[in-house]
Motif scaffolding. Sequence first.
Motif, PDB file in Angstrom:
ATOM      1  N   LYS A  79     -11.885  27.330  57.178  1.00 50.79           N
ATOM      2  CA  LYS A  79     -11.155  26.264  57.867  1.00 50.79           C
ATOM      3  C   LYS A  79      -9.647  26.425  57.677  1.00 50.79           C
ATOM      4  O   LYS A  79      -8.852  26.156  58.590  1.00 50.79           O
ATOM      5  CB  LYS A  79     -11.599  24.894  57.369  1.00 50.79           C
ATOM      6  CG  LYS A  79     -11.019  23.734  58.184  1.00 50.79           C
ATOM      7  CD  LYS A  79     -11.600  22.405  57.758  1.00 50.79           C
ATOM      8  CE  LYS A  79     -11.155  21.286  58.695  1.00 50.79           C
ATOM      9  NZ  LYS A  79      -9.693  21.174  58.797  1.00 50.79           N
ATOM     10  N   LEU A  82      -8.519  28.794  60.231  1.00 52.54           N
ATOM     11  CA  LEU A  82      -8.507  28.176  61.555  1.00 52.54           C
ATOM     12  C   LEU A  82      -7.349  27.196  61.715  1.00 52.54           C
ATOM     13  O   LEU A  82      -6.808  27.021  62.818  1.00 52.54           O
ATOM     14  CB  LEU A  82      -9.835  27.461  61.811  1.00 52.54           C
ATOM     15  CG  LEU A  82     -11.053  28.359  62.027  1.00 52.54           C
ATOM     16  CD1 LEU A  82     -12.327  27.519  62.058  1.00 52.54           C
ATOM     17  CD2 LEU A  82     -10.917  29.158  63.323  1.00 52.54           C
ATOM     18  N   THR A 111     -16.499  24.329  65.960  1.00 56.01           N
ATOM     19  CA  THR A 111     -16.152  25.737  65.862  1.00 56.01           C
ATOM     20  C   THR A 111     -17.349  26.587  66.257  1.00 56.01           C
ATOM     21  O   THR A 111     -18.500  26.143  66.186  1.00 56.01           O
ATOM     22  CB  THR A 111     -15.686  26.101  64.435  1.00 56.01           C
ATOM     23  OG1 THR A 111     -15.210  27.454  64.427  1.00 56.01           O
ATOM     24  CG2 THR A 111     -16.825  25.989  63.436  1.00 56.01           C
ATOM     25  N   ASP A 115     -14.212  31.271  68.554  1.00 49.46           N
ATOM     26  CA  ASP A 115     -12.886  30.974  68.010  1.00 49.46           C
ATOM     27  C   ASP A 115     -12.187  32.207  67.440  1.00 49.46           C
ATOM     28  O   ASP A 115     -11.044  32.102  66.979  1.00 49.46           O
ATOM     29  CB  ASP A 115     -12.994  29.929  66.887  1.00 49.46           C
ATOM     30  CG  ASP A 115     -13.310  28.550  67.414  1.00 49.46           C
ATOM     31  OD1 ASP A 115     -13.012  28.280  68.592  1.00 49.46           O
ATOM     32  OD2 ASP A 115     -13.868  27.740  66.653  1.00 49.46           O
TER      33      ASP A 115
END
Length: 339
Positions: A79, A82, A111, A115
Amino acid sequence: MPALKTIAIVAAASAFAAPLAAQDYSWKPDRPINIIVPWSAGGSTDQVTRVVAPILEEALGTEVVVVNQPGASGSTGTKAALDAPRDGYTWTANAIANNATYAVTGLIEDTSIEDYHIYLHVANVPVVSVNANAPYQTFPELLEAMKSGSVTVGTAGVNSSGGMALAAIKESAEGDLSGARMITYDGGNPAVIAAASGEVEVTTQLAVEQTEMIRAGRLRALTVLSDTALEVEGIDPVPPITDFMPDFHVAADYFGVFIPMGAPQEVYDTVDQVWQDHVMTSDALKSYATDRGAVFAPSYGEAALEKAMPVVIAEACARVTRGEAVVSPSDIGIDCPAE
């Protein structure tokens, strides 16, 4: 701004050290690239990323820094990657099935594998090993103990390769293996060390994480989750799980690095070319795979996704079967036959 000047000097020096590689590509990074490994140091993802990073570093002419950020079955560091600016300077590394299925288990919302731009390097296989002093000499003996008693199994969590291997064994076994009690660690390396030290009796982590302990006689390998024997120098051949469970479903578990989408296209074009020119021909990566019991299998982009989809589908749909899914795989483009 002395810090920026220092970085510029370092990058320039690196580019000078490998002028052909650095100058041939459209993207010329002007500061270090961070690859977030969402597991602790020494595990399978960390090991292979530290083999690949210097290859990328030399080709791109800039420092490539491996950052360990473990937690929540790898979702914490994933995360963070991201959430970082989508400028091409923050990547992540993992088993592709993890990045593709975090949304299914609710560990990361909204997600999917879409991605990322995908760069795979090796395929890994889990091995079922026991502490050298454990009484189990064969895999069937261990299965019987899991049915009739309490057996502790060290893994890096439910989303880890070891956790998924244990769940798959429970699903395929004849009879109830509720006696197998999973003990979770922050990465594959701590889980393997726990088994080697006797803190837990068993580990189902990957071969690359276990080979040194098996060679040293601290772990005894009982089976490999494959349809062929695992043969690594210095270790007796490890029999395939299909010798004991003929219907066991085997899907190769691919690992790689992932660049979040949204960066300039020249980033992906450049890394595609670097992957083809340097990673897919790397002797260092080949040696790592041979020595540790991995499969040398580099690919990138659509070809990588096509190669890895069987394990992505298998793991996403297994979450549903095991009651671990909070989001339907179909919501992220994965169709399960029994869903």
